[in-house]
Every structure is written in C-alpha cells, then in structure tokens.
Write a protein that holds these residues in place. Structure first.
Motif: not given
Length: 593
Positions: A236-255
C-alpha cells in the motif's frame, strides 16, 4: 589541492572493441562479434585519457542474462522469453558477484580479467565506475560465485505471502508467471529457434515485475525480464522501517552512518550494501545507480553513507528524473550527482532542434543554483537518442555550442557517451528495440566508433575529415575544462543584459561569465545552424567590479583554439567586446591580466 572538473566517459563495454561490421539484426555473438575487457589496452586507455577524461563508466559489467551457452563454465542458459535482445540488458543482473562472461577472453577467468582492467585504468590516472541496479534483478537471478556467507536474493523468502519485510521480492500468491503476449510481429530472437524459446518460463508463484507490475503476466512494455526488489515498502506504499529525521538533510555521511548502525533494517538493504562494498574491495571507485528514485531515500542514506565510510572520495551518480525529488536524494540520500536530464538536457535539446530559446538556460541554472554542483551534464547516454540520429538533429556538429554550454556553465561533472565524439548516429537495426540509440540489448558494431578504433589501433585512422575535426573539438573542450579553475568557481549569466541592450543579439545566442581568483572567462555561443552573429558583447558593471578590473582594456585569448581576440574595453564601468560568431561557433575567452 584545487578542485577541477570531472569528465565521465560512459562506454558500453561489450561494444567498445568490437571490430565486426556485419550488423545482422538479432545476430549471434559469432555473427556480429563482441568486445572484450582486453580491448581496453594501454593504447586505448591512453587515448581515452587524452580526450580529457577523468572517470570511465564501464556500462554492462555485472553478469546479466545473455543468450549464449556457457554451460561448460557452470553457468545456466538464459531463457529468451525473459531476456531483451540476444546479448541481454545490462539492467537485468543475474549474478552481482561476477561479470558478464561475454566480456572475457577466458570466461572462467572473467573476474580476474575485469580486475586487470581496473588496474590498467588506474595506472592511466582514471577512476572506474560501474552500474548497480538496486530496484530490480533478472528474473532468473543465480549467484554462482557468492562470497562465503552471502545468500542469493529470495533464498529465504516466504513465498506464501505478497509481502514480508525481509523478503527480497514481492509475490503474487497462488499464481504462475506467464510471459507477455508478443505484439506487432515481435518475437524473441527475431523468431530464431532456441530450445528455451517456447513462450514459457517457470516461476511459481509469480513475482512483481521490476517496474512494479503486479500481474502474473506482465505487458510487453513492462520490464518483464526483471523482478522488483523489496526494501520494506508495503504494497500500500507505507514504509516498514524508521524514517530519517528531516534535520539529517543538513548532516554529513558520518552522522548518517551512525544513525543506521544499530537499526534493524530489511534484508535487501544489507544485500545491496554488501554488493557495493564487494566491488569497492576489488578497486571500483564509484557507482551509477539505475532508477534510484524507485528505491526509498532512506535506503540511499544507509547505502551511500556506508560507501563513503569506506572511501569518502567514491563517485556516486544516480538516475533520478523527478525534480521534486532532487534535493531529497542529494541531501538525505547522500548522492554526489544526479542526471540533469529534465532541466538542462531537455532545454538544450529543444534549442538544438530549433524551437527552444536560449533564454530558458539561465532560468534553469538559477532554479538549480543551490544544487548545481550535483547535476551531472550530458548530451548523450545509452538511454537517449544519438545527436546525429535524424530523429534528434541529424548532424553531430549541431551539438558543438550545446556541448560548450553543457561542459562550462556549472561546476558539475560532464559526461559523454562513447562514439559521441566522432558523431555516431545510432542507425543500426540490431534487433530488440529501434534505431537512434546504439543498442544495449544486442551484439552490434558501432560504425563511426569502429572507424576510430581502426582495427584496434585506436588512432582514428579510418575517420572522415569531419569526424576527426569533431573529435578534435571534444578533445580541446574537455581538456580545457579539467584544467580550468574558473569552471569550479562563480557563475553569472549576462544573457538577458545583452538581449535587452545589444544589437543583433537574440535567443539563438547565449552568454555568461565564470571566474575564480586566478582565471576570468567570458563564454558566448551561437546555436544557429545558418546565421552569423556580429555584435558588441557587454559585460555589466557588477561583473567588472567583482573581477576588480581597473584598466581601460585587457587582452583576451580564445581558449579552445588559442586565438587572440579583440580587447575587452571598459568604458564608464561597462565592459565591451567585439564578437563575431560563425554558425555553431563558441568563444571561450580568458582575460589576460
């Protein structure tokens, strides 16, 4: 060390060194020939490097389904009913831990032959990119050489249900797969007989098809040769895993890597991460991800942060066509680069075809200015029509101003497709699909490219004069871009300023400036096929001020052909340059201090 432009040479690996010119539709490997890893010898790689290339994308390397008998090497035969073409689609991967046996002189030694190619490419100072296709695999996936502990896709799936979080595939319970109904006279292999070509392929229960079709009998236009991978996205399109918080868009690959470290994730996530790390261990420097937008952005955060933790300089390119998703896949998904198809490529294509206006290009660049570095530029790739095809513009020379703009307007990488530099027109009827795009499905020779290959001398000995001139143009342009600091610096369009104030300047011309601390460039291109343009180009006061120009005049050098041009004269704070452009001509003018 100062950053310089990246230039990618996409080469369809099995076609590069093929000197066979028969080009029989649906021809076998014996009839039409095939290139090998070994064809990329020191001479060939030197010529690629000298063209101005920094990265080689070897397309079609992972072992995909092919119609050729490799039983003697323990490889099962593939069924023509679920293979596109005779040589097979590179995007229907059959075994992610090995390479296409067609490409090896000795199929049993195929992986070692590819590793040797990686080493040769590195010794020439270039990086190696290969494809990974996370959205789907071949219907007949079969890992024959999996490393210890690696289990095949679907091996532990619960096939009694449509969806389970750790299933690798989606299923259609209580069904049996049926091959598509062939239409409009189409038959696999062009109707040639094959023991497995019987309109049957055993798959019980049927799986979802790669493009998402949930029918046990996909349509002929579906990606029927592939099955879709499950990343924990419910039907149905819903996600069966934890979402990435929005603030992570500004964080680097190590985080990002730390975020996923202790999470319980769907099995397919780990499988594809391990595939990427496997190829990196063999020396691969980066990946092109097919149809990345069909896979959740959270997976890409996990995948790409894992890659970057292993090699922070890994080159990561993704096929994403929805502009509304660009920033999510760059910032959250940690992609280095996306195809700039829908914005720049489509705009330039319209201009080349005669009905688009150059006015749109500055608008595109302005709309992408926050992510311009991440938008890889191209005029050809394996999915797009060849420039010289009559269905595009019919003459390779028409791309010259477009290529100058594509390569110099931003800090992003430039990509060319093998044969583009000699005007290949893609007119061969290879079998599956239609001409205008060099076939990726069948064994075929690539005529203009073969004239450059010249019986594997790789010296252009059979090229026509116009083909030699075109390749010289590409070589001059690309080598200039990889040495220019200005092209990794600032950009400002001066097009609208000149369109409003300069006589004989219109929407078939484009101009902009690029600069760094030690290099100042004025770039002007004429997209018109027939018209000359003579005008006095104006450089606005704010550019003159930003560049700190104090004298009344400066000499200019045209960088592509090394010719002196008229001075830049500064009057009342405005710069003026007399410009004379022939049809399809560009000037890349550098300021001499």
């Amino acid at each position: 060390m100062k950053k310089r432009k990246v230039v990618v040479y996409q080469v369809f690996t099995r076609l590069f060194g093929n000197t066979n010119t028969m080009n029989k539709p649906w021809g076998t490997i014996e009839e039409n020939g095939v290139g090998k890893f070994a064809d990329f010898n020191d001479k060939a790689l030197s010529e690629i490097k000298d063209l101005g290339i920094t990265h080689v994308w070897y397309t079609g390397v992972p072992h995909h389904a092919v119609i050729n008998d490799y039983n003697a090497f323990g490889i099962s035969n593939d069924d023509p009913d679920v293979v596109k073409g005779r040589a097979g689609s590179p995007y229907a991967v059959k075994d992610y831990y090995n390479v296409n046996p067609d490409l090896a002189i000795e199929p049993s030694n195929r992986l070692e032959e590819f590793k040797a190619l990686i080493d040769r490419t590195h010794k020439k100072g270039m990086k190696v990119i290969i494809d990974i296709v996370p959205n789907h695999v071949a219907r007949n996936y079969e890992g024959l050489t999996n490393p210890e502990g690696v289990e095949d896709f679907g091996l532990n799936d619960d096939t009694s249900v449509e969806y389970s979080r750790n299933n690798n595939f989606y299923y259609i319970p209580n069904s049996e797969f049926k091959v598509p109904e062939w239409q409009d006279g189409f038959l696999p292999l062009g109707g040639d007989k094959n023991p497995l070509s019987d309109t049957k392929f055993k798959e019980v229960p049927a799986k979802w098809t790669g493009n998402g079709s949930r029918s046990p009998q996909p349509d002929i236009n579906d990606w029927y040769e592939t099955v879709k991978i499950n990343y924990g996205v419910r039907p149905d399109g819903t996600l069966d895993f934890e979402l990435l918080p929005e603030e992570y868009a500004q964080m680097d690959y190590k985080v990002h890597c730390k975020f996923w470290k202790d999470k319980d994730l769907p099995d397919s996530w780990y499988k594809f991460r391990d595939i990427a790390l496997y190829w990196m261990n063999l020396g691969v420097d980066g990946f092109r991800f097919d149809m990345a937008e069909m896979v959740p952005v959270e997976f890409w955060s996990f995948m790409n942060s894992s890659i970057k933790m292993k090699n922070q300089d890994a080159f990561i390119l993704a096929e994403v066509y929805n502009p509304q998703l660009y920033r999510d896949y760059i910032h959250k998904g940690k992609m280095d680069y996306l195809y700039d198809k829908v914005e720049l490529y489509d705009s330039i294509k319209h201009i080349m075809k005669g009905y688009g206006w150059t006015d749109h290009i500055p608008v595109v660049q302005n709309g992408l200015k926050d992510i311009e570095h991440h938008m890889l530029h191209f005029l050809e790739n394996h999915d797009e029509q060849r420039i010289a095809s009559p269905d595009f513009v019919g003459r390779a020379e028409i791309a010259k101003p477009a290529m100058v703009v594509s390569a110099t307007i931003s800090t992003s990488p430039t990509m060319i497709y093998f044969g583009q530099e000699v005007g290949e027109d893609g007119s061969e009827n290879a079998g599956f699909g239609s001409p205008t795009r060099t076939s990726i499905f069948d064994y075929v020779g690539v005529p203009a490219h073969q004239r450059w290959v010249n019986d594997k001398k790789f010296d252009g000995g059979q090229l026509t004069d116009s083909e030699k001139e075109l390749r010289d143009f590409y070589k001059r342009l690309l080598n200039f871009t990889i040495g220019s600091s200005a092209l990794m610096g600032d950009y400002q369009e001066i097009h609208f300023y000149n369109k409003d104030s300069t006589e004989n300047y219109n929407h078939r011309v484009l101009s902009y400036v690029r600069w760094s601390e030690d290099e100042k460039l004025i770039i002007v291109s004429n997209f018109d096929v027939d018209e000359d343009y003579d005008f006095e180009l104006k450089i606005p006061k704010d550019v003159i001020s930003k560049w700190g120009l104090k004298k009344s005049h400066y000499d200019l050098t045209e960088e592509l052909y090394g010719e002196k041009r008229s001075n830049l004269k500064i009057e009342d704070g405005i710069g003026k340059i007399k410009i004379s452009l022939q049809p399809l001509e560009s000037n890349v003018l550098s300021l001499n201090r």
